[in-house]
Design an enzyme around this catalytic site. Structure first.
Site, PDB file in Angstrom:
ATOM      1  N   GLY A  12       0.867  -1.209   0.026  1.00 26.62           N
ATOM      2  CA  GLY A  12      -0.001  -0.099   0.125  1.00 26.62           C
ATOM      3  C   GLY A  12       0.687   1.208  -0.046  1.00 26.62           C
ATOM      4  O   GLY A  12       0.372   2.280   0.349  1.00 26.62           O
ATOM      5  N   SER A  13       2.033   1.210  -0.532  1.00 25.71           N
ATOM      6  CA  SER A  13       2.770   2.376  -0.468  1.00 25.71           C
ATOM      7  C   SER A  13       2.104   3.441  -1.473  1.00 25.71           C
ATOM      8  O   SER A  13       2.179   4.738  -1.358  1.00 25.71           O
ATOM      9  CB  SER A  13       4.113   2.099  -0.819  1.00 25.71           C
ATOM     10  OG  SER A  13       4.515   1.740  -2.212  1.00 25.71           O
ATOM     11  N   ASN A  14       1.625   2.802  -2.509  1.00 20.53           N
ATOM     12  CA  ASN A  14       0.991   3.828  -3.473  1.00 20.53           C
ATOM     13  C   ASN A  14      -0.287   4.260  -2.905  1.00 20.53           C
ATOM     14  O   ASN A  14      -0.606   5.516  -2.954  1.00 20.53           O
ATOM     15  CB  ASN A  14       0.396   3.301  -4.829  1.00 20.53           C
ATOM     16  CG  ASN A  14       1.631   3.279  -5.766  1.00 20.53           C
ATOM     17  OD1 ASN A  14       1.785   4.240  -6.509  1.00 20.53           O
ATOM     18  ND2 ASN A  14       2.509   1.997  -5.944  1.00 20.53           N
ATOM     19  N   LEU A  87      -9.340 -10.000 -10.094  1.00 27.28           N
ATOM     20  CA  LEU A  87     -10.021  -9.356 -11.347  1.00 27.28           C
ATOM     21  C   LEU A  87     -11.377  -8.517 -10.760  1.00 27.28           C
ATOM     22  O   LEU A  87     -11.978  -9.174 -10.238  1.00 27.28           O
ATOM     23  CB  LEU A  87     -10.440 -10.486 -12.255  1.00 27.28           C
ATOM     24  CG  LEU A  87     -10.832 -10.049 -13.608  1.00 27.28           C
ATOM     25  CD1 LEU A  87     -10.002  -9.266 -14.506  1.00 27.28           C
ATOM     26  CD2 LEU A  87     -11.631 -11.348 -14.503  1.00 27.28           C
ATOM     27  N   VAL A  88     -11.572  -7.357 -11.395  1.00 30.32           N
ATOM     28  CA  VAL A  88     -12.746  -6.558 -10.686  1.00 30.32           C
ATOM     29  C   VAL A  88     -13.810  -7.158 -11.439  1.00 30.32           C
ATOM     30  O   VAL A  88     -14.133  -7.280 -12.686  1.00 30.32           O
ATOM     31  CB  VAL A  88     -12.390  -5.086 -11.324  1.00 30.32           C
ATOM     32  CG1 VAL A  88     -13.740  -4.408 -10.891  1.00 30.32           C
ATOM     33  CG2 VAL A  88     -11.304  -4.642 -10.504  1.00 30.32           C
ATOM     34  N   ASN A 102      -6.491   1.789 -12.821  1.00 31.31           N
ATOM     35  CA  ASN A 102      -5.590   0.884 -12.314  1.00 31.31           C
ATOM     36  C   ASN A 102      -4.078   1.674 -12.725  1.00 31.31           C
ATOM     37  O   ASN A 102      -4.044   2.221 -13.771  1.00 31.31           O
ATOM     38  CB  ASN A 102      -5.789  -0.543 -12.968  1.00 31.31           C
ATOM     39  CG  ASN A 102      -4.615  -1.483 -12.500  1.00 31.31           C
ATOM     40  OD1 ASN A 102      -4.325  -1.576 -11.332  1.00 31.31           O
ATOM     41  ND2 ASN A 102      -4.109  -2.378 -13.256  1.00 31.31           N
ATOM     42  N   HIS A 104      -0.310  -0.020 -13.360  1.00 30.90           N
ATOM     43  CA  HIS A 104       0.468  -1.348 -13.852  1.00 30.90           C
ATOM     44  C   HIS A 104       2.000  -0.767 -14.059  1.00 30.90           C
ATOM     45  O   HIS A 104       2.401  -0.141 -14.720  1.00 30.90           O
ATOM     46  CB  HIS A 104      -0.048  -2.105 -15.133  1.00 30.90           C
ATOM     47  CG  HIS A 104       0.420  -3.206 -15.661  1.00 30.90           C
ATOM     48  ND1 HIS A 104       0.076  -4.522 -14.868  1.00 30.90           N
ATOM     49  CD2 HIS A 104       1.565  -3.614 -16.282  1.00 30.90           C
ATOM     50  CE1 HIS A 104       0.920  -5.262 -15.448  1.00 30.90           C
ATOM     51  NE2 HIS A 104       1.778  -4.907 -16.019  1.00 30.90           N
TER      52      HIS A 104
HETATM   53  C1  GRF Z   1       2.657  -1.386  -7.674  1.00 35.86           C
HETATM   54  O1  GRF Z   1       4.175  -1.469  -8.414  1.00 35.86           O
HETATM   55  C2  GRF Z   1       1.635  -1.291  -8.810  1.00 35.86           C
HETATM   56  O2  GRF Z   1       1.903  -0.654 -10.019  1.00 35.86           O
HETATM   57  C3  GRF Z   1       1.127  -2.710  -8.935  1.00 35.86           C
HETATM   58  O3  GRF Z   1       1.249  -3.166  -7.548  1.00 35.86           O
HETATM   59  C4  GRF Z   1       2.364  -2.212  -6.868  1.00 35.86           C
HETATM   60  C5  GRF Z   1       1.829  -2.086  -5.647  1.00 35.86           C
HETATM   61  O4  GRF Z   1       2.620  -1.641  -4.634  1.00 35.86           O
HETATM   62  N1  GRF Z   1      -0.127  -2.645  -9.561  1.00 35.86           N
HETATM   63  P1  GRF Z   1       2.483  -0.914  -3.388  1.00 35.86           P
HETATM   64  O5  GRF Z   1       1.540  -1.835  -2.526  1.00 35.86           O
HETATM   65  O6  GRF Z   1       1.588   0.327  -3.679  1.00 35.86           O
HETATM   66  O7  GRF Z   1       3.629  -0.600  -2.440  1.00 35.86           O
END
Ligand code: GRF
Length: 192
Positions: A12-14, A87-88, A102, A104
Protein backbone atom coordinates in the site's frame (compact mmCIF):
# COMPACT_ATOMS: atom_id res chain seq x y z
CA UNK A 1 -16.29 16.68 -3.20
CA UNK A 2 -15.13 13.53 -4.99
CA UNK A 3 -14.74 10.44 -2.84
CA UNK A 4 -12.16 7.81 -3.77
CA UNK A 5 -11.93 4.19 -2.65
CA UNK A 6 -8.51 2.62 -3.05
CA UNK A 7 -8.38 -1.14 -3.54
CA UNK A 8 -5.05 -2.69 -2.52
CA UNK A 9 -3.85 -6.20 -1.67
CA UNK A 10 -0.34 -5.54 -0.42
CA UNK A 11 2.02 -3.01 1.07
CA UNK A 12 0.00 0.00 0.00
CA UNK A 13 2.84 2.45 -0.54
CA UNK A 14 0.92 3.90 -3.50
CA UNK A 15 -2.24 4.04 -1.42
CA UNK A 16 -0.43 6.01 1.27
CA UNK A 17 1.10 8.35 -1.31
CA UNK A 18 -2.33 9.02 -2.85
CA UNK A 19 -3.96 9.57 0.56
CA UNK A 20 -1.26 12.09 1.52
CA UNK A 21 -1.46 13.89 -1.83
CA UNK A 22 -5.20 14.51 -1.51
CA UNK A 23 -5.05 15.51 2.16
CA UNK A 24 -4.24 19.02 0.97
CA UNK A 25 -6.80 19.18 -1.84
CA UNK A 26 -10.27 20.40 -0.97
CA UNK A 27 -12.11 18.73 -3.87
CA UNK A 28 -10.90 15.14 -3.63
CA UNK A 29 -10.62 12.79 -0.68
CA UNK A 30 -9.61 9.16 -0.19
CA UNK A 31 -12.59 7.96 1.85
CA UNK A 32 -11.73 4.29 2.34
CA UNK A 33 -9.33 1.47 1.65
CA UNK A 34 -10.75 -1.84 0.45
CA UNK A 35 -8.67 -5.00 0.70
CA UNK A 36 -9.00 -8.74 0.25
CA UNK A 37 -6.03 -9.50 2.55
CA UNK A 38 -6.61 -9.27 6.32
CA UNK A 39 -2.81 -9.21 6.82
CA UNK A 40 -2.00 -6.59 4.18
CA UNK A 41 0.30 -3.81 5.35
CA UNK A 42 -1.99 -1.29 3.63
CA UNK A 43 -4.34 -1.77 6.62
CA UNK A 44 -1.67 -0.50 9.06
CA UNK A 45 -1.02 2.48 6.82
CA UNK A 46 -4.73 3.31 6.59
CA UNK A 47 -5.20 3.05 10.34
CA UNK A 48 -2.23 5.34 10.93
CA UNK A 49 -3.73 7.88 8.53
CA UNK A 50 -7.25 7.56 9.95
CA UNK A 51 -8.83 6.09 6.80
CA UNK A 52 -11.56 3.44 7.22
CA UNK A 53 -10.82 -0.04 5.88
CA UNK A 54 -13.14 -2.66 4.42
CA UNK A 55 -11.79 -6.23 4.41
CA UNK A 56 -13.71 -8.67 2.25
CA UNK A 57 -13.48 -12.31 1.25
CA UNK A 58 -13.54 -13.80 -2.24
CA UNK A 59 -17.16 -14.87 -1.68
CA UNK A 60 -18.11 -11.36 -0.49
CA UNK A 61 -16.56 -9.89 -3.61
CA UNK A 62 -17.80 -12.25 -6.29
CA UNK A 63 -21.06 -13.56 -4.85
CA UNK A 64 -22.61 -10.69 -2.86
CA UNK A 65 -23.18 -6.97 -3.12
CA UNK A 66 -21.44 -6.24 0.21
CA UNK A 67 -18.61 -4.26 -1.41
CA UNK A 68 -20.91 -2.32 -3.72
CA UNK A 69 -23.24 -1.42 -0.85
CA UNK A 70 -20.24 -0.25 1.21
CA UNK A 71 -19.05 1.96 -1.66
CA UNK A 72 -22.49 3.42 -2.18
CA UNK A 73 -23.00 4.10 1.53
CA UNK A 74 -19.64 5.92 1.58
CA UNK A 75 -20.66 7.98 -1.50
CA UNK A 76 -17.68 6.68 -3.47
CA UNK A 77 -17.55 7.94 -7.03
CA UNK A 78 -14.08 6.76 -8.11
CA UNK A 79 -12.28 3.44 -7.56
CA UNK A 80 -8.49 3.38 -7.70
CA UNK A 81 -6.67 0.05 -7.92
CA UNK A 82 -3.18 0.29 -6.41
CA UNK A 83 -1.70 -3.18 -6.25
CA UNK A 84 -5.06 -4.97 -6.16
CA UNK A 85 -4.66 -8.50 -7.47
CA UNK A 86 -8.16 -9.82 -8.09
CA UNK A 87 -10.05 -9.40 -11.35
CA UNK A 88 -12.66 -6.68 -10.89
CA UNK A 89 -16.15 -8.14 -11.30
CA UNK A 90 -18.51 -6.77 -13.95
CA UNK A 91 -20.89 -5.24 -11.44
CA UNK A 92 -18.19 -2.84 -10.23
CA UNK A 93 -17.06 -1.91 -13.73
CA UNK A 94 -20.68 -1.30 -14.71
CA UNK A 95 -21.36 0.83 -11.62
CA UNK A 96 -18.21 2.94 -12.11
CA UNK A 97 -18.03 3.48 -15.87
CA UNK A 98 -14.81 5.39 -16.70
CA UNK A 99 -14.32 5.88 -12.98
CA UNK A 100 -12.13 2.89 -12.26
CA UNK A 101 -8.39 3.36 -12.71
CA UNK A 102 -5.48 0.93 -12.33
CA UNK A 103 -1.73 1.34 -12.35
CA UNK A 104 0.45 -1.33 -13.91
CA UNK A 105 4.21 -1.40 -13.26
CA UNK A 106 5.29 -1.83 -16.90
CA UNK A 107 4.55 -0.47 -20.34
CA UNK A 108 1.33 -2.14 -21.48
CA UNK A 109 0.31 -3.81 -23.74
CA UNK A 110 3.53 -5.74 -23.07
CA UNK A 111 3.96 -7.52 -19.73
CA UNK A 112 0.30 -7.47 -18.75
CA UNK A 113 -2.42 -10.04 -18.20
CA UNK A 114 -3.12 -12.76 -15.68
CA UNK A 115 -0.17 -13.59 -13.44
CA UNK A 116 1.68 -10.42 -14.41
CA UNK A 117 1.98 -8.65 -11.09
CA UNK A 118 4.68 -7.59 -8.66
CA UNK A 119 8.12 -9.07 -9.22
CA UNK A 120 6.82 -11.33 -12.04
CA UNK A 121 6.42 -8.24 -14.21
CA UNK A 122 9.90 -6.90 -13.53
CA UNK A 123 11.47 -10.35 -13.97
CA UNK A 124 9.75 -10.70 -17.35
CA UNK A 125 10.99 -7.26 -18.46
CA UNK A 126 14.57 -8.19 -17.48
CA UNK A 127 14.31 -11.64 -19.12
CA UNK A 128 13.19 -10.01 -22.38
CA UNK A 129 16.25 -7.72 -22.26
CA UNK A 130 14.12 -4.60 -22.53
CA UNK A 131 16.04 -1.33 -22.30
CA UNK A 132 13.05 0.60 -21.02
CA UNK A 133 10.26 -0.06 -18.55
CA UNK A 134 7.83 2.21 -16.76
CA UNK A 135 4.23 2.62 -15.66
CA UNK A 136 0.86 2.49 -17.34
CA UNK A 137 -2.15 4.17 -15.78
CA UNK A 138 -5.34 2.98 -17.44
CA UNK A 139 -9.07 2.63 -17.13
CA UNK A 140 -10.27 -0.83 -16.11
CA UNK A 141 -12.49 -2.90 -18.35
CA UNK A 142 -13.57 -6.52 -18.28
CA UNK A 143 -10.10 -7.96 -19.10
CA UNK A 144 -6.89 -7.83 -17.06
CA UNK A 145 -4.75 -4.83 -18.09
CA UNK A 146 -6.66 -4.13 -21.32
CA UNK A 147 -8.59 -0.93 -20.57
CA UNK A 148 -7.73 2.32 -22.38
CA UNK A 149 -4.42 3.90 -21.46
CA UNK A 150 -4.50 7.28 -19.78
CA UNK A 151 -0.79 7.84 -19.24
CA UNK A 152 2.60 6.17 -19.49
CA UNK A 153 6.01 7.19 -18.16
CA UNK A 154 9.29 5.40 -18.75
CA UNK A 155 12.52 4.62 -16.94
CA UNK A 156 15.65 2.80 -18.09
CA UNK A 157 16.33 -0.85 -17.36
CA UNK A 158 19.97 -0.84 -16.26
CA UNK A 159 22.52 -3.62 -16.85
CA UNK A 160 22.56 -5.81 -13.76
CA UNK A 161 19.04 -4.81 -12.66
CA UNK A 162 17.23 -7.27 -10.39
CA UNK A 163 13.44 -7.33 -10.11
CA UNK A 164 13.90 -5.42 -6.83
CA UNK A 165 16.10 -2.66 -8.25
CA UNK A 166 13.83 -2.21 -11.25
CA UNK A 167 10.74 -2.19 -9.02
CA UNK A 168 12.28 0.59 -6.94
CA UNK A 169 12.82 2.73 -10.06
CA UNK A 170 9.27 2.04 -11.26
CA UNK A 171 7.87 2.86 -7.82
CA UNK A 172 9.45 6.32 -8.04
CA UNK A 173 7.47 6.93 -11.24
CA UNK A 174 4.30 5.68 -9.56
CA UNK A 175 4.71 8.04 -6.62
CA UNK A 176 5.47 11.00 -8.90
CA UNK A 177 2.62 10.53 -11.35
CA UNK A 178 -0.26 8.39 -10.06
CA UNK A 179 -1.91 10.97 -7.75
CA UNK A 180 -1.54 13.73 -10.34
CA UNK A 181 -3.06 11.65 -13.13
CA UNK A 182 -5.98 10.63 -10.89
CA UNK A 183 -6.58 14.29 -10.10
CA UNK A 184 -6.33 15.23 -13.78
CA UNK A 185 -8.92 12.63 -14.82
CA UNK A 186 -11.37 13.58 -12.06
CA UNK A 187 -11.16 17.28 -12.91
CA UNK A 188 -11.45 16.52 -16.63
CA UNK A 189 -14.66 14.53 -16.14
CA UNK A 190 -16.02 17.19 -13.84
CA UNK A 191 -15.85 19.68 -16.73
CA UNK A 192 -17.65 17.47 -19.27
C1 GRF B 1 2.77 -1.28 -7.75
O1 GRF B 1 3.97 -1.52 -8.40
C2 GRF B 1 1.63 -1.19 -8.73
O2 GRF B 1 2.01 -0.70 -9.97
C3 GRF B 1 1.20 -2.61 -8.86
O3 GRF B 1 1.36 -3.17 -7.58
C4 GRF B 1 2.37 -2.46 -6.88
C5 GRF B 1 1.80 -2.04 -5.56
O4 GRF B 1 2.78 -1.55 -4.68
N1 GRF B 1 -0.10 -2.69 -9.47
P1 GRF B 1 2.33 -0.88 -3.31
O5 GRF B 1 1.45 -1.89 -2.57
O6 GRF B 1 1.57 0.36 -3.63
O7 GRF B 1 3.60 -0.60 -2.57
Amino acid sequence: MHHLAIFASGSGSNAENIIRYFQNKPQIRVSCICTNRPDAYVIDRAERLGIPVLIFTRADFYETDLVLKYLISNKIDWIILAGFLWLVPAYLIDNFPQRLINIHPALLPKFGGKGMYGQHVHQAVIDCKENVSGITIHYVNHEYDRGSTIFQATCPVEAGDTPESLAARVHELEYAYFPKIIEQEILKQQKT
